[in-house]
Design an enzyme around this catalytic site. Structure first.
Site, PDB file in Angstrom:
ATOM      1  N   GLU A  37       0.879  -1.168   0.000  1.00 29.11           N
ATOM      2  CA  GLU A  37       0.000   0.000   0.000  1.00 29.11           C
ATOM      3  C   GLU A  37       0.918   1.220   0.000  1.00 29.11           C
ATOM      4  OE1 GLU A  37      -2.729   0.376   3.303  1.00 29.11           O
ATOM      5  OE2 GLU A  37      -3.463   2.282   2.527  1.00 29.11           O
ATOM      6  N   ARG A 262       5.514 -12.689   9.599  1.00 33.60           N
ATOM      7  CA  ARG A 262       6.101 -11.363   9.399  1.00 33.60           C
ATOM      8  C   ARG A 262       7.494 -11.331  10.003  1.00 33.60           C
ATOM      9  NH1 ARG A 262       2.077  -7.408   8.534  1.00 33.60           N
ATOM     10  NH2 ARG A 262       3.434  -5.642   8.854  1.00 33.60           N
ATOM     11  N   LYS A 272       4.570   0.737   9.012  1.00 31.58           N
ATOM     12  CA  LYS A 272       4.632   2.036   8.340  1.00 31.58           C
ATOM     13  C   LYS A 272       3.964   3.127   9.159  1.00 31.58           C
ATOM     14  CE  LYS A 272       3.253   0.082   4.537  1.00 31.58           C
ATOM     15  NZ  LYS A 272       2.521  -0.117   3.306  1.00 31.58           N
TER      16      LYS A 272
END
Ligand code: ATP
Ligand code: MG
Length: 553
Positions: A37, A262, A272
């Site tokens: 994104e 992750r 982020k």
């Protein structure tokens, strides 16, 4: 730790892909995608996903797309998209196609109409808060919205009017009609479209309704012919929704979603949103601050694509979440730089030495090799003269046991030059050492002195030939290994993570240092030129210390 192995270790995703190829599951094809994104810069966690997605394609002669998942226009920007492209390319990967979820807005809309026509989606007028209350909990089933049984005709009409901009933001949502009693909350009629009047960086004001992530992602994958949709573990519970949407629609194919753990790296943060907070609240100088775990930050700090890829390969791909020690990343960059960095000399805290028996105006241009093992790196000229500078802490008046540097009355070798002996210590009125008077043995260039051996080797630069430089030493950004687990990660930002040394002197050859090169400053660490460096004001960043504890020989 072991040396990098030549053959790549396997992991469960490699095995799944190999099996699928053998059984011709996806017509013998491997197509992956990396779907960020564009709401921030990429970080080291993304590097893991990039290496996995691009690597899986490369290993199998397949394709990998870079797809911007740009369905949240209020948080996204062109700047972020550009930085993401730059970072993926810098890591050395080439995408087969550059795509955007927004390329599919019209198709996504048409697919939504298909769902409505099959009585599999409905327009709901409940507010966001009501939807939340109706959703139920892990132990309680949800309740059906009063609008759930709206007629297909009415749903089609309302949905087209949502698109036409007839309703206020939030007045309606389109929901998939699945199962309000499902034990998986993601299947309790999730919203798939919402009304939001925001300008989109690519589609402008063409849309006032935007599709939700889960609905968009699976269809985008299918449109692109993705075979293996690799994502992180938090999407495991979303997989039934991914499969539901694709089962209900006549999409070109049905990709297989596979989840992996992750990356969590100690002493830093990989989110982020939180990294954005560090930037906007000015805890760091920007997304590319060398302390940041972003690709841009690591690049500026002097990390190489090779070291990052090596790191991603070493940590492996599993289904168990775990914390990786920062030492693993540091090990990878040391391995790379030890082999590939040019050697040079820099003095961070200079102490002047006058070599009393060296002729006043003499200068010797010593040839010193750029790498002890790699002759192909060639040699450079290092001028030697009467007045030189050494590190303050390479001299001690009261040396601890086993001290191997310079002390009064003892000898030490200057790297690549002569053996010197300290005869006298000169101090100022307040007793601080300002200068050492030494003598050199002119028969010790490249050989041991007659009948004795100097204790140690120290680095140095010639005072008049060296260049002034600013050197920035970085430390961990957080004071605890798992800042994410603190009440607020901002409370544990390391106040000493940056130390700027402004009186450093670097050897003359570093005047022509380039941003592409990496340097080992002998005995001090690995360094690279900073983006802000100019010829008048050289600035170097420390990438990593020479060893774990940062100690000298
Ligand atoms: P963030 O919370 O930092 O925004 P994200 O998962 O929301 O992370 P995306 O831009 O959606 O970020 O990520 C693109 C891809 O990178 C996704 O497939 C995601 O699973 C993967 N990814 C993100 N963070 C990590 C991580 N720490 N380790 C491995 N993969 C990651
Ligand atoms: Mg995200």
């Amino acid at each position: 730790m072991q040396k990098t192995e030549l053959t790549q270790p396997s992991h469960f995703i490699r095995q799944i892909v190999a099996n699928d190829l053998q059984t011709n599951k996806h017509d013998g094809k491997v197509v992956t995608r990396f779907p960020p994104e564009p709401n921030g810069y990429l970080h080291i966690g993304h590097a893991k996903s990039i290496c996995l997605n691009f690597g899986t394609a490369l290993e199998n002669k397949g394709n990998c797309n870079l797809r911007f998942d740009d369905t949240n226009p209020e948080k996204e920007s062109i700047e972020y998209m550009e930085s993401i492209k730059r970072d993926v390319a810098w890591l050395g990967f080439e995408w087969t196609q550059l795509r955007h979820a927004s390329d599919y807005f019209e198709q996504l809309y048409q697919y939504a109409i298909e769902l409505i026509k099959h009585n599999l989606a409905y327009v709901d007028s409940l507010s966001a808060e009501e939807i939340r209350l109706y959703r139920g909990t892990l132990t309680q089933p949800g309740r059906e919205s009063p609008d759930r049984n709206r007629s297909i005709e009415e749903n089609l009409d309302l949905f087209s009017r949502m698109r036409a901009g007839e309703f206020a933001d939030g007045q309606y949502v389109l929901r998939a009609k699945i199962d309000m009693a499902s034990p998986n909350i993601n299947l309790r009629d999730p919203a798939i479209y919402r009304i939001r009047r925001v300008h989109h960086q690519r589609t402008g004001d063409a849309w006032c309704i935007y599709p939700m992530y889960d609905y968009t992602h699976c269809i985008s994958d299918a449109i692109e012919g993705i075979t293996h949709s690799l994502c992180t573990l938090e999407f495991e519970d979303h997989r039934p929704l991914y499969d539901w949407v694709l089962d209900k629609l006549q999409t070109p194919c049905h990709p297989q979603q596979i989840e992996f753990a992750r990356l969590q790296l100690e002493y830093t943060i990989v989110s982020k949103r939180k990294l954005n907070q560090l930037v906007t609240e000015k805890h760091v100088s920007g997304w590319d601050d060398p302390r940041m775990p972003t690709i841009a930050g690591l690049r500026r700090a002097g990390f190489t694509p090779q070291a990052i890829k090596d790191f991603c390969e070493r940590i492996g791909i599993t289904k168990q979440n775990s914390w990786i020690e920062m030492g693993v990343l540091e090990y990878c960059i040391r391995e790379d730089l030890n082999t590939n960095a040019f050697r040079a000399m820099a003095v961070l805290n200079p102490l002047r030495i006058v070599i009393t028996n060296y002729p006043d105006d003499k200068v010797e241009n010593l040839e010193v090799s750029n790498h002890p093992q790699r002759d192909e790196f060639g040699k450079r000229i290092v001028p030697f003269s009467k007045t030189i500078l050494i590190e303050c802490d390479d001299f001690s008046e009261n040396p601890p046991p086993k001290y191997k540097r310079l002390t009064q009355g003892e000898e030490v070798r200057l790297r690549g030059a002569y053996v010197i002996r300290c005869d006298e210590v000169i101090k100022n009125e307040v007793g601080e050492i300002i200068e050492l008077l030494c003598t050199y043995d002119e028969n010790t260039l490249g050989k041991n002195p007659e009948g004795r051996k100097a204790k140690g080797v120290i680095h140095w630069v010639s005072q008049v030939h060296s260049c002034p430089a600013e050197i920035r030493l970085y430390d961990r950004l957080f004071t605890v290994p798992q800042p994410d687990n603190e009440e607020s990660f901002l409370d544990v930002v390391n106040p000493h993570s940056l130390q700027i040394l402004r009186d450093c002197r670097v050897e003359a050859s570093l005047h022509s240092a380039t941003l592409e090169n990496r340097y080992q400053f002998e005995r001090t660490g690995y360094f690279c030129l900073d983006l802000e460096s100019t010829l008048d004001n050289l600035v170097f960043n420390r990438t990593v210390t020479l060893r774990d504890n940062g100690e000298k020989d």
